[in-house]
Design an enzyme around this catalytic site. Structure first.
Site, PDB file in Angstrom:
ATOM      1  N   TYR A  14      -1.726  -0.418  10.518  1.00  0.00           N
ATOM      2  CA  TYR A  14      -1.907  -0.843   9.119  1.00  0.00           C
ATOM      3  C   TYR A  14      -0.692  -0.441   8.286  1.00  0.00           C
ATOM      4  O   TYR A  14      -0.125  -1.256   7.545  1.00  0.00           O
ATOM      5  CB  TYR A  14      -3.170  -0.221   8.542  1.00  0.00           C
ATOM      6  CG  TYR A  14      -3.345  -0.470   7.049  1.00  0.00           C
ATOM      7  CD1 TYR A  14      -3.755  -1.707   6.588  1.00  0.00           C
ATOM      8  CD2 TYR A  14      -3.079   0.537   6.126  1.00  0.00           C
ATOM      9  CE1 TYR A  14      -3.906  -1.948   5.227  1.00  0.00           C
ATOM     10  CE2 TYR A  14      -3.240   0.311   4.763  1.00  0.00           C
ATOM     11  CZ  TYR A  14      -3.649  -0.934   4.325  1.00  0.00           C
ATOM     12  OH  TYR A  14      -3.786  -1.160   2.968  1.00  0.00           O
ATOM     13  N   SER A  70       0.850  -1.198   0.000  1.00  0.00           N
ATOM     14  CA  SER A  70       0.000   0.000   0.000  1.00  0.00           C
ATOM     15  C   SER A  70       0.877   1.236   0.000  1.00  0.00           C
ATOM     16  O   SER A  70       2.016   1.206   0.497  1.00  0.00           O
ATOM     17  CB  SER A  70      -0.897   0.005   1.245  1.00  0.00           C
ATOM     18  OG  SER A  70      -1.488   1.279   1.448  1.00  0.00           O
TER      19      SER A  70
END
Length: 257
Positions: A164, A151
């Protein structure tokens, strides 16, 4: 074989995790459309069966394999099922992931563990289960690909996404390190870092304020990436001549800085 086409994908055997939805599902469909035998790994059996049926109806080959990537034994059993049906895999896409943002001082250790176990531990379990297949394919002079879906959060800070982002940073670093181990032996390792992408990851968020903030980002940008955009990039990356490794791919909506 054209180096600009996807002909080199035909006849390959892929494993795609997180195939029940989002980027994993789109990637499985895209690879199958290019003649790849695709093993679909995820926990939701009904969705996998439905996807396998759609791929078959479109003329492709797909095997639904229910597996939990956080469970090493489950992944090893899935790998045996794939080999029994299709033989060794030569293309592995780690797409399974969860995004559960919350302030660290909320103390959501359950969320921390789930993200670490899925986003990093799950990827490691899959790599361990299929690394011998990839190395064997490369030793035979065939293309061999490991694709990790990370990501933009791996290196861009977003408030309340600390854990995350940390799991994705770890996955990006893992990809870089694996290239030093697998690259000299002929296995390509590619790390894909999408920006704002419209998938069901956002539905995992149980913090109303953060969920609304994410919705606001989609509204502000107007056109986010789609799962099909990421699938197209993965298909392109893995269809290059085997001596070409597109190792680090950051893909953003045009309007996202």
């Amino acid at each position: 074989m054209s180096i600009y086409g996807y002909e080199s994908l035909t006849g390959r055997t892929a494993v795609v995790t997180g195939a029940a939805s989002g980027m994993g599902e789109a990637t499985a469909r895209r690879l199958a459309a290019h003649g790849v035998r695709v093993a679909l790994l995820a926990r939701r059996a009904e969705r996998l069966d439905a996807l396998a049926g759609k791929i078959a109806a479109d003329g492709g080959q797909a095997l639904a394999v229910t597996a939990d990537v956080t469970d090493a034994a489950s992944v090893r059993a899935a790998a045996e099922r794939v080999r029994d049906a299709y033989g060794p895999a030569d293309l592995v896409v780690n797409s399974a992931g969860v995004m559960l943002p919350n302030p660290v001082d909320a103390g959501r250790t359950d969320e921390w563990a789930r993200m670490i176990d899925t986003n990093l531990g799950g990827a490691l379990h899959v790599i361990d289960a299929f690394r011998a297949d990839l190395l064997a394919a490369a030793a035979e002079g065939r293309p061999a690909d490991l694709v990790n879906v990370s990501s933009i959060g791996a290196h861009v800070v977003f408030p309340n996404y600390a854990v995350y982002g940390a799991t994705k940073a770890a996955l990006t670093q893992l990809s870089a390190s694996l290239r030093t181990e697998f690259g000299p032996r002929g296995v390509r390792v590619s790390n894909v870092e999408p920006g704002l992408t419209d998938t069901e990851l956002g539905s995992h968020i149980d913090n109303a304020e953060l969920s609304q903030a994410l919705d606001g980002m989609f509204q502000a940008f107007g056109q986010a990436l789609t799962a099909d955009d990421i699938a197209d990039l993965i298909a392109y990356t893995t269809s290059r001549p085997r001596h070409v490794n597109l190792r680090q791919l950051v893909v953003l909506p045009t309007v996202q800085a």
